[in-house]
Design an enzyme around this catalytic site. Sequence first.
Site, PDB file in Angstrom:
ATOM      1  N   GLU A 162       4.308 -14.345  11.619  1.00 25.54           N
ATOM      2  CA  GLU A 162       3.909 -13.970  10.536  1.00 25.54           C
ATOM      3  C   GLU A 162       4.370 -12.551  10.302  1.00 25.54           C
ATOM      4  O   GLU A 162       4.264 -12.061   9.145  1.00 25.54           O
ATOM      5  CB  GLU A 162       2.320 -14.012  10.474  1.00 25.54           C
ATOM      6  CG  GLU A 162       1.623 -15.418  10.625  1.00 25.54           C
ATOM      7  CD  GLU A 162       0.832 -15.470  12.174  1.00 25.54           C
ATOM      8  OE1 GLU A 162       1.710 -14.899  12.863  1.00 25.54           O
ATOM      9  OE2 GLU A 162      -0.004 -15.909  12.207  1.00 25.54           O
ATOM     10  N   HIS A 178      -5.404  -9.682  14.634  1.00 21.05           N
ATOM     11  CA  HIS A 178      -4.009  -8.993  14.904  1.00 21.05           C
ATOM     12  C   HIS A 178      -4.601  -7.639  15.521  1.00 21.05           C
ATOM     13  O   HIS A 178      -3.869  -7.191  16.471  1.00 21.05           O
ATOM     14  CB  HIS A 178      -3.411  -8.950  13.718  1.00 21.05           C
ATOM     15  CG  HIS A 178      -2.387 -10.328  13.462  1.00 21.05           C
ATOM     16  ND1 HIS A 178      -2.845 -11.016  12.186  1.00 21.05           N
ATOM     17  CD2 HIS A 178      -1.889 -11.055  14.148  1.00 21.05           C
ATOM     18  CE1 HIS A 178      -2.333 -12.309  12.348  1.00 21.05           C
ATOM     19  NE2 HIS A 178      -1.610 -12.325  13.646  1.00 21.05           N
ATOM     20  N   ASP A 236       1.856 -13.035  21.415  1.00 17.78           N
ATOM     21  CA  ASP A 236       1.012 -13.992  20.242  1.00 17.78           C
ATOM     22  C   ASP A 236       1.917 -15.028  19.920  1.00 17.78           C
ATOM     23  O   ASP A 236       2.495 -15.346  18.988  1.00 17.78           O
ATOM     24  CB  ASP A 236       1.410 -12.971  18.865  1.00 17.78           C
ATOM     25  CG  ASP A 236       0.541 -13.257  17.752  1.00 17.78           C
ATOM     26  OD1 ASP A 236      -0.321 -14.147  17.849  1.00 17.78           O
ATOM     27  OD2 ASP A 236       0.686 -12.916  16.521  1.00 17.78           O
ATOM     28  N   ASP A 241      10.794 -14.461  18.298  1.00 19.10           N
ATOM     29  CA  ASP A 241      10.229 -15.965  17.584  1.00 19.10           C
ATOM     30  C   ASP A 241      11.238 -16.911  17.799  1.00 19.10           C
ATOM     31  O   ASP A 241      12.312 -16.642  17.230  1.00 19.10           O
ATOM     32  CB  ASP A 241       9.516 -15.582  16.502  1.00 19.10           C
ATOM     33  CG  ASP A 241       8.362 -16.786  16.116  1.00 19.10           C
ATOM     34  OD1 ASP A 241       7.344 -16.324  16.121  1.00 19.10           O
ATOM     35  OD2 ASP A 241       8.779 -17.927  16.154  1.00 19.10           O
ATOM     36  N   GLN A 257       8.071 -27.412  14.510  1.00 22.00           N
ATOM     37  CA  GLN A 257       6.943 -27.590  14.433  1.00 22.00           C
ATOM     38  C   GLN A 257       6.633 -27.936  12.867  1.00 22.00           C
ATOM     39  O   GLN A 257       7.561 -27.699  12.104  1.00 22.00           O
ATOM     40  CB  GLN A 257       6.000 -26.559  14.804  1.00 22.00           C
ATOM     41  CG  GLN A 257       6.531 -25.144  14.185  1.00 22.00           C
ATOM     42  CD  GLN A 257       6.155 -24.025  15.106  1.00 22.00           C
ATOM     43  OE1 GLN A 257       5.409 -23.886  16.059  1.00 22.00           O
ATOM     44  NE2 GLN A 257       7.010 -22.785  15.268  1.00 22.00           N
ATOM     45  N   ASP A 291      13.879 -18.212  22.080  1.00 23.69           N
ATOM     46  CA  ASP A 291      12.855 -18.678  22.998  1.00 23.69           C
ATOM     47  C   ASP A 291      12.290 -17.344  23.798  1.00 23.69           C
ATOM     48  O   ASP A 291      13.517 -16.742  24.502  1.00 23.69           O
ATOM     49  CB  ASP A 291      13.463 -19.610  23.741  1.00 23.69           C
ATOM     50  CG  ASP A 291      12.183 -20.269  24.636  1.00 23.69           C
ATOM     51  OD1 ASP A 291      11.172 -19.580  24.997  1.00 23.69           O
ATOM     52  OD2 ASP A 291      12.258 -21.437  25.003  1.00 23.69           O
ATOM     53  N   ALA A 292      11.260 -17.102  23.601  1.00 21.59           N
ATOM     54  CA  ALA A 292      10.919 -15.772  24.402  1.00 21.59           C
ATOM     55  C   ALA A 292      11.059 -15.931  25.725  1.00 21.59           C
ATOM     56  O   ALA A 292      11.097 -14.823  26.370  1.00 21.59           O
ATOM     57  CB  ALA A 292       9.396 -15.485  23.989  1.00 21.59           C
ATOM     58  N   PRO A 321       6.317 -25.635  22.222  1.00 25.34           N
ATOM     59  CA  PRO A 321       7.288 -24.817  22.479  1.00 25.34           C
ATOM     60  C   PRO A 321       6.946 -23.603  23.491  1.00 25.34           C
ATOM     61  O   PRO A 321       7.776 -22.742  23.856  1.00 25.34           O
ATOM     62  CB  PRO A 321       7.932 -24.182  21.224  1.00 25.34           C
ATOM     63  CG  PRO A 321       6.797 -24.189  20.316  1.00 25.34           C
ATOM     64  CD  PRO A 321       6.100 -25.389  20.764  1.00 25.34           C
TER      65      PRO A 321
END
Length: 301
Positions: A88, A64, A158, A108, A33, A140-141, A167
């Site tokens: 983040e 959050h 998240d 992530d 990205q 990749d989750a 993705p």
Amino acid sequence: MRHWHWLIEWDTPSLGHIKAVKRVVYSGRSKYQDIMVIETYEYGVALVLDGKTQSTEADEFIYHEALVHPAMILHGAPRKILILGGGEGATLREALKYGSVGKAVMVDIDEEVIRVSREYMEFMSRGAFEDKRVNLVIGDALDYVFNTSEAFDVIIADLSDPIAEGPSYKLYTREFYAKVNNILSPNGVFVTQATSPTNTPETHAVIYNTVRSVFAKTAYYHIFIPSFEALWGFVIASKTLDPRGLNPKDVDETLARHGVKTRFYDSTAHAHMFSVPRNLREFIEGETRISTFDNPVYMPA
Ligand code: SAM
């Protein structure tokens, strides 16, 4: 005062927002990205992925805390946590506030988002990545959830919005939620960010309906995020615990029992988020589509 540089952000082809850019702090492209960190006038430093604001210095705590705490409180004593996305580090920061948490796995796909966030937005993770309870996985989750043999008490998604060719859209499908359900402990709780019930109401409603098609207990809740200029949606689910049955009084007691300090979330904020107006309830609950691998539902773009 006249500004010459603007971030123009599109929610749909016919709806957008603009913010003046005071300074570009970082700009680059990762394998997955476009990543930008900008300084804005109203919201301080902001992370922008593929042109979309993910979180800002001024109000990231609202997003959050709203994402993390209802699920943690509903469970009551979470020990093992899985965070999907959350580059983040602020979702991780909130989950680690609970002393009961002995292990937090964060997955992530994009190492660059984490690196850039740690370098330019330390106020997000505030040391969370250095916590000994954390296992950071770059990957990749989807693969992680399909391949792990571990069970988790709370799973927090998240992730970026489900954009075509992005993705993350497969992580909003029934097949994915069925796997998430399989790796939750018996009293486990799952929560996901679920786009905006005001700007992209159909996407939000489909996410809710897809989660509802898998889990025994499911609810949606909403909060206004100033920097998104939108009401934002979340979907929370469990095999056994009813999120709508959580007594707001228990929220303050459970936060106090864990010694968790918040700026936004408490029993009043909880009751506010779960009190959804009639027109939105009727729209969301009337949705019949389910997102699947073969027929995914994307954000309009
Ligand atoms: N607050 C955000 C919002 O408004 O949509 C979402 C936060 S976060 C920055 C989104 C994260 O999801 C990014 O760090 C991105 O790399 C991650 N991500 C996207 N697709 C993923 C996938 N398939 N597996 C793991 N992480 C993913």
